[in-house]
Design an enzyme around this catalytic site. Structure first.
Site, short mmCIF file in Angstrom:
data_model
loop_
_atom_site.label_atom_id
_atom_site.label_comp_id
_atom_site.label_asym_id
_atom_site.label_seq_id
_atom_site.Cartn_x
_atom_site.Cartn_y
_atom_site.Cartn_z
N HIS A 17 -0.79 4.06 -156.93
CA HIS A 17 -0.44 5.62 -157.08
C HIS A 17 -0.54 6.26 -155.86
O HIS A 17 -1.44 6.63 -155.46
CB HIS A 17 -1.51 6.12 -158.12
CG HIS A 17 -1.31 7.24 -158.91
ND1 HIS A 17 -2.25 8.47 -158.63
CD2 HIS A 17 -0.30 7.61 -159.47
CE1 HIS A 17 -1.84 9.28 -159.33
NE2 HIS A 17 -0.87 9.08 -159.93
N HIS A 65 3.86 15.10 -154.77
CA HIS A 65 3.61 15.08 -156.06
C HIS A 65 3.74 16.77 -156.59
O HIS A 65 4.41 16.91 -157.56
CB HIS A 65 2.23 14.82 -156.27
CG HIS A 65 1.76 14.97 -158.04
ND1 HIS A 65 1.11 16.11 -158.33
CD2 HIS A 65 1.99 14.04 -158.96
CE1 HIS A 65 0.92 15.68 -159.60
NE2 HIS A 65 1.42 14.54 -159.98
#
Length: 258
Positions: A17, A65
């Site tokens: 991730h 992100h």
């Protein structure tokens, strides 16, 4: 036919991730989604890396992100308000910025799970991944953004459509089908996706259940759960039947699930 993205190590799949930031890396200032974080995940043996796509002011897709830079760099501007050069300067002490093109070229054996975070990035993401479609899975919370990226890949001449996972609207419909015990509706909801990537719970609602996994598998679709960092939870979910674990600690997951 199974998409080539899924041709790799046997399940369960470990998806790093935003790369891998170990405690030592964090102490050294390394940030998620940086070049260093991707390199660390690769060095740990991660075959799959999950990352996020935004567009800079000068039209470059970068792995990042958040819509703004504050959490990672302390700068309050949005990603789309700064140039690649400015972002590179801001990320120089945090492991280095990495563009999508650099990521695909520098790590040719990595299979990428790319979350399109900004609508403006969708078309460029599709264009960039088109030559690499066999090792790219495109996703987004927005099914419209996801589909736009897939369409752009096709328009750019991709020999193969990238793999894809369901966005929020499709996941909601799937959860509804599961609650109604309708395998037929679930199959219809999932007919154009390769994976469902979901949290185990959303608030008080349990999303990942044996029935959801069963319905997804019956439709030929994998179930990947995010974000799982506890080894006991990893083992429990894999025992339940999930196909992949999205984790901040790919190194721990690879040891636990080997």
């Amino acid at each position: 036919m199974t998409h080539p993205w899924f041709a790799g190590p046997p399940r369960p799949r470990v998806l790093a991730h935003r790369g891998l930031v170990t405690p030592d890396g964090a102490a050294a200032g390394i940030a998620e989604n940086s070049f260093a974080a991707v390199a660390e995940a690769h060095a740990a043996g991660a075959h799959y890396v999950e990352s996020d796509c935004h567009l800079t002011r000068d039209g470059v897709v970068v792995l990042f992100h958040d819509p703004d830079l504050s959490r990672v760099t302390g700068d309050t501007r949005r990603v789309d308000e700064v140039s690649l050069r400015t972002l590179a300067d801001l990320m120089s002490g945090h492991g280095g910025v990495i563009t999508l093109e650099q990521a695909l070229d520098a790590f040719p054996d990595v299979h990428w799970n790319l979350d399109v975070k900004a609508a403006a990035a969708a078309e460029e993401v599709g264009r960039i991944v088109a030559p690499h479609a066999a090792r790219v899975l495109v996703t987004s919370f927005s099914d419209d953004r996801r589909r736009a990226a897939l369409a752009a890949a096709a328009a750019a001449g991709a020999d193969l459509t990238p793999a894809t996972s369901a966005g929020t609207s499709l996941v909601s419909r799937l959860v509804g089908a599961v609650s109604l015990r309708s395998r037929r509706v679930a199959r219809r909801v999932l007919r154009n996706v390769d994976a469902v990537q979901v949290p185990e719970r959303q608030g008080r609602l349990r999303i990942v259940t044996p029935r959801l996994i069963d319905y997804a598998h019956a439709a030929g679709v994998e179930v990947h759960v995010w974000t799982v960092n506890d080894p006991d939870d990893m083992t429990r979910l894999v025992t339940m039947g999930v196909d992949g674990i999205v984790t901040d600690r790919a190194d721990v997951a690879l040891r636990t699930l080997s």
